[in-house]
Design a protein around this motif. Structure first.
Motif, PDB file in Angstrom:
ATOM      1  N   GLN A 185       0.880  -1.213  -0.126  1.00  0.00           N
ATOM      2  CA  GLN A 185      -0.049   0.102  -0.021  1.00  0.00           C
ATOM      3  C   GLN A 185       0.899   1.210  -0.027  1.00  0.00           C
ATOM      4  O   GLN A 185       0.462   2.212  -0.578  1.00  0.00           O
ATOM      5  CB  GLN A 185      -0.889   0.051   1.010  1.00  0.00           C
ATOM      6  CG  GLN A 185      -0.245  -0.078   2.757  1.00  0.00           C
ATOM      7  CD  GLN A 185      -1.081  -0.301   3.645  1.00  0.00           C
ATOM      8  OE1 GLN A 185      -2.370   0.310   3.456  1.00  0.00           O
ATOM      9  NE2 GLN A 185      -0.740  -0.615   5.094  1.00  0.00           N
ATOM     10  N   TYR A 186       1.988   1.167   0.483  1.00  0.00           N
ATOM     11  CA  TYR A 186       2.939   2.261   0.726  1.00  0.00           C
ATOM     12  C   TYR A 186       3.411   2.764  -0.632  1.00  0.00           C
ATOM     13  O   TYR A 186       3.765   3.776  -1.234  1.00  0.00           O
ATOM     14  CB  TYR A 186       4.011   2.344   1.837  1.00  0.00           C
ATOM     15  CG  TYR A 186       3.371   2.071   3.191  1.00  0.00           C
ATOM     16  CD1 TYR A 186       2.915   2.828   3.864  1.00  0.00           C
ATOM     17  CD2 TYR A 186       3.835   0.597   3.778  1.00  0.00           C
ATOM     18  CE1 TYR A 186       2.325   2.656   4.987  1.00  0.00           C
ATOM     19  CE2 TYR A 186       3.434   0.361   5.177  1.00  0.00           C
ATOM     20  CZ  TYR A 186       2.595   1.262   5.834  1.00  0.00           C
ATOM     21  OH  TYR A 186       2.242   1.083   6.936  1.00  0.00           O
TER      22      TYR A 186
ATOM     23  N   GLU B  87       2.248   1.771  -3.620  1.00  0.00           N
ATOM     24  CA  GLU B  87       1.089   2.180  -4.600  1.00  0.00           C
ATOM     25  C   GLU B  87       0.986   3.779  -4.433  1.00  0.00           C
ATOM     26  O   GLU B  87       0.859   4.298  -5.605  1.00  0.00           O
ATOM     27  CB  GLU B  87      -0.276   1.519  -4.076  1.00  0.00           C
ATOM     28  CG  GLU B  87      -0.176   0.026  -4.592  1.00  0.00           C
ATOM     29  CD  GLU B  87      -0.322  -0.270  -6.052  1.00  0.00           C
ATOM     30  OE1 GLU B  87      -0.516   0.826  -6.789  1.00  0.00           O
ATOM     31  OE2 GLU B  87      -0.361  -1.525  -6.139  1.00  0.00           O
ATOM     32  N   ILE B  88       1.074   4.271  -3.236  1.00  0.00           N
ATOM     33  CA  ILE B  88       1.176   5.574  -3.001  1.00  0.00           C
ATOM     34  C   ILE B  88       2.272   6.367  -3.763  1.00  0.00           C
ATOM     35  O   ILE B  88       2.118   7.329  -4.437  1.00  0.00           O
ATOM     36  CB  ILE B  88       0.968   6.024  -1.519  1.00  0.00           C
ATOM     37  CG1 ILE B  88      -0.440   5.618  -0.969  1.00  0.00           C
ATOM     38  CG2 ILE B  88       1.079   7.423  -1.410  1.00  0.00           C
ATOM     39  CD1 ILE B  88      -0.481   5.633   0.494  1.00  0.00           C
TER      40      ILE B  88
ATOM     41  N   ALA C  70       2.012   6.453  -7.628  1.00  0.00           N
ATOM     42  CA  ALA C  70       1.126   7.451  -8.254  1.00  0.00           C
ATOM     43  C   ALA C  70       1.873   8.673  -8.324  1.00  0.00           C
ATOM     44  O   ALA C  70       1.650   9.507  -9.156  1.00  0.00           O
ATOM     45  CB  ALA C  70      -0.121   7.606  -7.257  1.00  0.00           C
ATOM     46  N   HIS C  71       2.508   9.060  -7.071  1.00  0.00           N
ATOM     47  CA  HIS C  71       3.044  10.399  -7.313  1.00  0.00           C
ATOM     48  C   HIS C  71       4.472  10.316  -8.014  1.00  0.00           C
ATOM     49  O   HIS C  71       4.659  11.343  -8.713  1.00  0.00           O
ATOM     50  CB  HIS C  71       3.436  10.616  -5.561  1.00  0.00           C
ATOM     51  CG  HIS C  71       2.372  11.270  -5.047  1.00  0.00           C
ATOM     52  ND1 HIS C  71       1.836  12.490  -5.090  1.00  0.00           N
ATOM     53  CD2 HIS C  71       1.612  10.524  -4.219  1.00  0.00           C
ATOM     54  CE1 HIS C  71       0.935  12.585  -4.052  1.00  0.00           C
ATOM     55  NE2 HIS C  71       0.450  11.229  -3.544  1.00  0.00           N
TER      56      HIS C  71
END
Length: 292
Positions: free
Chosen positions: A59-60, A62-63, A66-67
């Protein structure tokens, strides 16, 4: 976070294995491993779940991905803009001009220049002399065709060419058949003019003042096209540029010649792109018919 670390991270996310990502990027696997370790240390979390040598974004991760995608896109945009600034044959030139030049001077210059450099782009903005100056001051325009000399220390203005001013009268007017007219000849007739503060009005006021007369128009307008329309429909007579004269208007020469000197202006305090500098050189070579 370094630019190369973003690229390494994206490759690891796409391939899912250090060996495959290293092959894709053309770097060693150890380079990727060290880069990922630095990135995870900076983020303070692991970005992948490790499953038997395979890397899967958590999950980290994935964040961050995106950036990272947005960051690389912004960097690419920056590279493209810098390249455009460096390339005189491409890029964009923002050009402001007094609106009355839009019917003849601007199309001529733009057409000739794009014939030489078809990849160049122009952003054109016409207006009064005041709005053209504002565009130069605030950086909305790289260059401007302007008349008369603004005599502003912030603005560099170099004369290029000139157009003759004439008295515009409607067809059938008593002055229409004259070889030339002087200021006293105009006394019986209503004058129409551009508003105070416009470049052409400044020249007209100076012309009348030189002959001891204060210009007192019955109507003031903001656009040369409207001024010509008032002349054509016999509302009044006006000092107008000789090029071009519309059907229905007779151009009567002035006994004491008046000219509108056209110059190219730039803001001294702002740097110029390579494209703007090359365009300015072209304009001076094509139109520079006046002595400094």
């Amino acid at each position: 976070m370094r630019i190369d670390e973003i690229a390494h991270f994206r490759a690891l996310a796409a391939e899912g294995h250090p060996a495959l990502a290293a092959e894709t990027l053309g770097v060693s696997q150890s380079t990727l491993t060290r880069s990922l370790a630095r990135l995870e240390q900076e983020m303070g979390v692991e970005l992948f779940d490790r499953r038997r040598g395979h890397l899967e974004l958590n999950q980290y991760g994935e964040i961050l991905l995106a950036h990272a995608v947005r960051a690389e896109s912004e960097l690419e945009n920056a590279r493209a803009r810098i390249e455009a600034l460096r390339d005189p044959s491409g890029g964009t030139v923002s050009l402001a001009y007094v609106s009355s030049f839009g019917g003849w001077l601007i199309p001529r210059v733009i057409s000739e220049y794009r014939g030489l450099f078809p990849d160049i782009r122009f952003v054109l903005r016409g207006g009064t002399a005041d709005t053209v100056l504002d565009a130069l001051r605030d950086g909305a325009a790289d260059l401007a065709f302007l008349s008369p000399d603004p005599r502003d220390p912030e603005i560099e203005w170099k004369p290029l060419t000139a157009e003759r001013l004439v008295l515009g009268v409607p067809e059938g007017h008593p002055l229409a058949g004259r070889d030339a007219v002087s200021v006293p000849d105009l006394e019986p007739y209503d004058l129409v003019a551009l508003r105070t503060g416009s470049g052409l009005r400044h020249i007209a006021d100076a012309y009348f003042s030189a002959h001891g007369v204060v210009m007192n128009p019955v109507i003031e307008v903001t656009e040369l096209s409207t001024l010509r329309g008032l002349v054509r429909d016999a509302v009044g007579v006006a000092l107008i540029p000789d090029t071009p004269v519309e059907p229905g208007i007779v151009a009567v020469p002035l006994r004491d010649e008046a000219r509108r000197i056209i110059g190219l202006a730039r803001n001294r305090s702002r740097s110029q792109s390579a494209a703007a500098e090359q365009f300015a050189r072209f304009v001076h070579e094509e139109l520079d018919s006046l002595a400094e």
